[in-house]
Design a protein around this motif. Structure first.
Motif, PDB file in Angstrom:
ATOM      1  N   LEU A 241       0.982  -1.388   0.039  1.00 46.82           N
ATOM      2  CA  LEU A 241       0.174  -0.077  -0.097  1.00 46.82           C
ATOM      3  C   LEU A 241       0.827   1.112   0.154  1.00 46.82           C
ATOM      4  O   LEU A 241       1.742   1.462   0.824  1.00 46.82           O
ATOM      5  CB  LEU A 241      -0.805   0.010   1.195  1.00 46.82           C
ATOM      6  N   SER A 242       0.743   1.913  -0.929  1.00 44.72           N
ATOM      7  CA  SER A 242       1.360   3.340  -1.012  1.00 44.72           C
ATOM      8  C   SER A 242       0.984   4.072   0.232  1.00 44.72           C
ATOM      9  O   SER A 242       0.100   3.858   0.969  1.00 44.72           O
ATOM     10  CB  SER A 242       0.811   4.167  -2.263  1.00 44.72           C
ATOM     11  N   PRO A 243       1.642   5.417   0.512  1.00 42.06           N
ATOM     12  CA  PRO A 243       1.307   6.150   1.832  1.00 42.06           C
ATOM     13  C   PRO A 243      -0.119   6.568   1.551  1.00 42.06           C
ATOM     14  O   PRO A 243      -1.016   6.485   2.497  1.00 42.06           O
ATOM     15  CB  PRO A 243       2.158   7.227   1.871  1.00 42.06           C
ATOM     16  N   GLN A 244      -0.604   6.864   0.446  1.00 40.14           N
ATOM     17  CA  GLN A 244      -2.042   7.151   0.216  1.00 40.14           C
ATOM     18  C   GLN A 244      -3.079   6.247   0.501  1.00 40.14           C
ATOM     19  O   GLN A 244      -3.850   6.218   1.231  1.00 40.14           O
ATOM     20  CB  GLN A 244      -2.287   8.069  -1.102  1.00 40.14           C
ATOM     21  N   ALA A 245      -2.690   5.140  -0.164  1.00 38.40           N
ATOM     22  CA  ALA A 245      -3.537   3.950   0.205  1.00 38.40           C
ATOM     23  C   ALA A 245      -3.567   3.255   1.545  1.00 38.40           C
ATOM     24  O   ALA A 245      -4.769   2.709   1.916  1.00 38.40           O
ATOM     25  CB  ALA A 245      -3.082   2.619  -1.056  1.00 38.40           C
ATOM     26  N   ALA A 246      -2.517   3.611   2.237  1.00 38.31           N
ATOM     27  CA  ALA A 246      -2.245   3.249   3.693  1.00 38.31           C
ATOM     28  C   ALA A 246      -3.360   4.034   4.256  1.00 38.31           C
ATOM     29  O   ALA A 246      -3.853   3.621   5.347  1.00 38.31           O
ATOM     30  CB  ALA A 246      -0.909   3.157   4.089  1.00 38.31           C
ATOM     31  N   GLN A 247      -3.453   5.416   3.994  1.00 37.95           N
ATOM     32  CA  GLN A 247      -4.376   6.180   4.943  1.00 37.95           C
ATOM     33  C   GLN A 247      -5.814   5.614   4.652  1.00 37.95           C
ATOM     34  O   GLN A 247      -6.800   5.728   5.406  1.00 37.95           O
ATOM     35  CB  GLN A 247      -4.071   7.647   4.283  1.00 37.95           C
ATOM     36  N   GLU A 248      -6.047   5.520   3.278  1.00 33.04           N
ATOM     37  CA  GLU A 248      -7.344   5.070   2.953  1.00 33.04           C
ATOM     38  C   GLU A 248      -7.832   3.777   3.644  1.00 33.04           C
ATOM     39  O   GLU A 248      -9.062   3.605   4.139  1.00 33.04           O
ATOM     40  CB  GLU A 248      -7.527   4.745   1.472  1.00 33.04           C
ATOM     41  N   ARG A 249      -7.025   2.779   3.652  1.00 28.61           N
ATOM     42  CA  ARG A 249      -7.254   1.803   4.519  1.00 28.61           C
ATOM     43  C   ARG A 249      -7.545   1.823   6.162  1.00 28.61           C
ATOM     44  O   ARG A 249      -8.514   1.417   6.624  1.00 28.61           O
ATOM     45  CB  ARG A 249      -5.977   0.724   4.411  1.00 28.61           C
ATOM     46  N   ARG A 250      -6.837   2.869   6.533  1.00 31.13           N
ATOM     47  CA  ARG A 250      -7.041   3.178   7.990  1.00 31.13           C
ATOM     48  C   ARG A 250      -8.624   4.021   8.216  1.00 31.13           C
ATOM     49  O   ARG A 250      -9.332   3.848   9.075  1.00 31.13           O
ATOM     50  CB  ARG A 250      -5.959   4.288   8.488  1.00 31.13           C
TER      51      ARG A 250
END
Length: 434
Positions: A126-135
């Motif tokens: 997960l890219s940093p942006q995708a990691a934020q979306e997962r949270r």
């Protein structure tokens, strides 16, 4: 469960022990499931993510992220044979492309292309942006649920349109027939999606749908992360049958379901709607199963590379009664992870009838760890077998009876799943009321 622990009572020491036990049981340790506190979590942790030097060049930064991801899979992946992939050769093939990536989007695309060779939907970067979306509990998709059409099983009908998603914004409605996706028949395209279980952010899917007036609607749906907030619903259906929908196996779902089952313990039958349930925590799975199955019932076994197997069992606080009356479980292609394990265990124990479509087949136990620069990596660390020795990964749980949606029902706002469950429960009503 937390809801039940409060009723058991006892002095301050007992309450403290109950609270600590509940917290340990449902503490989220990333991935698809919670790992109980008694296990050695240090065996599963990635090395701390190395800080990226502020003055490092883009190729240097990319290399650190890429090497961290490759090494974590190399050390922790559940299959030491990597599904037949030469993992060292994969590193050599993709390293240059990773170093040359101009930005995070391209870098993570290269890493995920390498991970795709494992054919495992749980092992993803997960890219940093995708990691934020997962949270934030968001999922990259085009925004609808679907099922075969009863009148024409080779066709796919839209059964649900997600609020705030691309499909809703494009005007797609429940009851529309999905003719093609990207030039392929809808069945073939969505079958491929189920195998991969992912779309990329900003991926455009060209769909052709047929509406109520038999008019064709070509639409371009751009995949994006759709918010999926926790959802729980309780209804009393005819004959006092209990309907419960919950979309996760998390601590709050466990507590809520416990409260509902105790409040409605006199219901002559129950319908559990898991059609939108994406799974959750291992310990909460065991607790939820304990509401319907005898304490200690096998739920299956996890196998981890180089470690003893980990057996799952239903569990329930003492003095908390289990529900013994008929149960129907509704499932769909979106039923995943812990929801699949629960469904199969109930099915093996002949504790329920399962209605719907074959589930997602995503049950590997995954660990989510940090990557340098703010990204994250999910790695499958355990394989799973059902109590009767089957692998669900890539196969899913087959229903006892399919639910084939009819156009007139969908377009009238009726729910074929609930109506089918009610028809079956009416036959069981005399037994259910005893």
């Amino acid at each position: 469960m937390i809801g039940a622990a409060g009723r058991i009572g006892g002095g301050p020491g007992a309450r403290l022990r109950a609270a600590l036990g509940a917290a340990a049981a449902c503490q989220l340790f990333a991935g698809c499931y919670t790992l109980p506190a008694r296990e050695d979590l240090t065996l599963l942790r990635f090395p701390p993510a190395a800080p990226l030097a502020a003055d490092a060049s883009r190729p240097e930064r990319n290399r650190v992220v890429f090497e961290t991801a490759w090494s974590a899979v190399n050390a922790h992946y559940y299959d030491p044979a990597f599904h037949g992939v030469d993992w060292s050769a994969a590193r050599r093939r993709y390293l240059a492309d990773a170093e040359a990536a101009p930005d995070d989007d391209r870098l993570y695309a290269v890493i995920n292309t390498m991970l795709d060779e494992l054919r495992d939907g749980h092992t993803r970067a997960l890219s940093p942006q995708a990691a934020q979306e997962r949270r934030e509990r968001r999922w990259v998709w085009i925004g609808f649920e679907y099922a075969p059409l009863k009148e024409s099983p080779e066709h796919v009908v839209v059964t649900y349109v997600w609020p705030g998603g691309p499909a809703l914004e494009a005007g797609v409605r429940r009851g529309w027939i999905l003719e093609t996706c990207d030039g392929q028949g809808a069945q073939a395209y969505l079958g491929a999606f189920l195998r991969d279980r992912r779309l990329q952010e900003q991926q455009v899917v060209h769909c052709v749908l047929r509406d109520e007036q038999d008019q064709l609607h070509p639409v371009d749906l751009t995949a994006r992360a759709i918010s999926r907030p926790p959802y729980r619903e309780v209804q009393e259906l005819e004959h006092r049958f209990l309907y419960l929908r919950f979309d996760g196996f998390k601590e709050e779902d466990s507590r809520w379901l416990d409260e509902q089952m105790q409040e409605h313990r006199g219901a002559p039958a129950a319908v559990l709607d898991l059609r939108f349930n994406a799974g959750g925590d291992l310990a909460c799975l065991e607790s939820i199963a304990g509401l319907f199955l005898p304490r200690g019932t096998p739920l299956g076994t996890f196998f981890k590379r180089g470690l003893p197997e980990r057996a799952l069992h239903s569990r329930r606080p003492f003095l908390t009664p289990r529900y013994r009356r008929p149960v129907i479980v509704l499932v769909s292609h979106s039923t995943a992870s812990a929801a699949e394990i629960f469904t199969r265990a109930m099915q093996v124990e002949r504790r329920c009838l399962v209605l719907g479509q074959t589930t997602a087949g995503e049950v590997l136990n995954a660990y989510l760890g940090d990557l340098p620069g703010g990204g994250r990596l999910s790695v499958s660390i355990r394989d799973y077998q059902t109590p009767d020795g089957r692998r669900l990964e890539g196969a899913g749980v087959a229903p006892n009876a399919p639910i084939n949606y009819q156009l007139d029902e969908l377009r009238a706002g009726r729910d074929s799943g609930i109506e089918t469950a009610l028809r079956l429960l009416r036959r069981l009503a005399p037994a259910a009321g005893t």
